[in-house]
Write an enzyme that holds these catalytic residues in place. Structure first.
Site, PDB file in Angstrom:
ATOM      1  N   LEU A  81      50.260  12.036 -23.070  1.00  0.00           N
ATOM      2  CA  LEU A  81      49.423  11.868 -21.886  1.00  0.00           C
ATOM      3  C   LEU A  81      50.269  12.002 -20.624  1.00  0.00           C
ATOM      4  CD1 LEU A  81      47.145   8.875 -22.929  1.00  0.00           C
ATOM      5  CD2 LEU A  81      46.843  11.322 -23.331  1.00  0.00           C
ATOM      6  N   CYS A  83      45.682   0.063 -18.556  1.00  0.00           N
ATOM      7  CA  CYS A  83      45.999   1.363 -19.135  1.00  0.00           C
ATOM      8  C   CYS A  83      45.500   1.443 -20.573  1.00  0.00           C
ATOM      9  CB  CYS A  83      47.503   1.622 -19.075  1.00  0.00           C
ATOM     10  SG  CYS A  83      47.991   3.281 -19.634  1.00  0.00           S
ATOM     11  N   CYS A 115      55.239   1.401 -15.070  1.00  0.00           N
ATOM     12  CA  CYS A 115      55.625   2.806 -15.224  1.00  0.00           C
ATOM     13  C   CYS A 115      55.505   3.598 -13.937  1.00  0.00           C
ATOM     14  CB  CYS A 115      54.802   3.455 -16.330  1.00  0.00           C
ATOM     15  SG  CYS A 115      53.038   3.610 -15.987  1.00  0.00           S
TER      16      CYS A 115
END
Length: 369
Positions: A32, A101, A199
């Protein structure tokens, strides 16, 4: 089975995909692309989902001999995770972007697309287990290695999503064994460090990152009695329970350290006080879900354990649903918990469900939120 292996570029997802191949499944690897800056490179163990990670995932897929693709989910990631993160801080809450997420990207957008394309399940490298009860209903449980257990961040999964999830690392005794297996398979990621921190803020400077997007308007810091004890450069950068970086101009009367008790974004004010004022007798959230079948009678208080951080110890509690809220009362007060955080409820090793904390009740009236 036709399996889509979500390959982050790390050792766990690579070994999970390989085990799915060994089990005889038809496996396709997918990475992804979540960053909106495609030139971004990884810095040590900070960040994830970078160009480097994509290349690492492709090398592992090539060794396995499986098809490999990169799917661009950057726009969805920005809307559902990054923008949500900013909005929560702006409202004075402390969000968990990894939970969002998993909820919105890896097990909603990805899983939905996988099913539309004819895949039976999605494989990831999470350390968690899926078990079946005596009636064949799927349940989410802790992994064998509690030190690496990641069931907390999967607490947002629903019963329908669990039907299409596979976690091949569930019963692996340790991360060292996974790395050894990766080395035996010839994966270059065998010794790659684990990612940590947020991230999309790879340098770890959350305060600076937020200031760029929300602005940093100076304001005042108050004690519980409403006395001004310091100044700040922007309330949005603070978190409940924070001790360092307060820059208080007036020391406490008893000389003890003070912690952030409350953040009032509309007033641009931060409230501080003693550590014990952070003790909470109750947490509750209207945004809750069940990971599998719900309790037979959720309105009646039931014994459980609650975990409020990925690496915190579970605390025994009573929980029930009332007026649209999952209400959790820990046997021992929770300390330093903020609205916006996720509370995951366990019964034994099973993840029963979770809620995003909307409100808290202090164990001390003066510290009421």
């Amino acid at each position: 089975m036709k399996i889509l292996a979500a390959m982050s570029g790390g050792v766990d997802s690579a070994v999970a995909a390989a085990r799915a191949v060994d089990a005889g499944h038809e496996v396709v690897g997918v990475h992804l692309a979540l960053s909106r800056m495609p030139g971004t490179l990884r810095t040590g163990s900070r960040g994830c989902c970078t160009i480097e990670d994509s290349m690492d995932a492709q090398r592992a897929a090539n060794i396995m001999g499986i098809p490999y693709y990169v799917w661009d989910f950057s726009e969805r990631f920005k809307e559902d995770v990054v923008d949500d993160f900013i909005a929560e801080y702006e409202a004075g809450r402390t969000p968990n972007p990894c939970m969002r997420c998993n909820e919105k990207i890896k097990f909603a957008a990805l899983l939905e697309k996988a099913i539309d394309l004819g895949f039976d399940a999605v494989v990831t490298g999470h350390y968690a287990a899926i078990r079946e009860d005596e009636h064949g209903n799927r349940e989410l449980h802790r992994a064998a290695d509690w030190a690496k257990d990641q069931s907390y961040v999967l607490g947002v999964l629903t019963a329908e999503q669990l039907k299409h999830c596979m976690f091949p690392l569930a019963d692996t005794p340790s991360k060292a064994e996974v790395r050894a297996e990766a080395a035996e398979r010839g994966f270059s990621v065998a010794s790659k460090p684990d990612s940590h921190d947020i991230c999309f803020i790879p340098d770890g400077d959350t305060r600076g990152w937020l200031a760029e997007r929300l602005g940093a308007e100076p304001g005042i810091i108050l004690d519980r009695e409403g006395n001004k004890v310091g100044k700040h450069e922007g309330a949005a950068a603070f978190t409940i329970g924070q001790r360092k970086g307060l820059n208080l101009g007036i020391p406490s009367v008893d000389g003890r350290p003070r912690y952030v008790l409350d953040i009032q974004p509309k007033q641009n004010t931060v409230v501080v006080g003693p550590r014990e004022a952070l003790d909470l007798a109750e947490i509750a959230g209207s945004r809750f879900s069940w990971a599998g079948l719900p309790p037979a009678d959720a309105a009646t208080p039931f014994a459980c354990h609650v975990q409020v951080r990925a690496h915190s110890d579970p605390v025994s509690a009573l929980a029930h649903v009332e007026t649209g809220e999952l209400i959790i009362r820990p046997d021992v007060p929770l300390n330093g918990v903020s609205t916006g955080q996720t509370a995951v409820v366990y019964v034994g090793t099973r993840v029963l469900g979770q809620c995003t904390i909307d409100r808290t009740v202090s164990a001390a009236p003066l510290a009421a939120h």
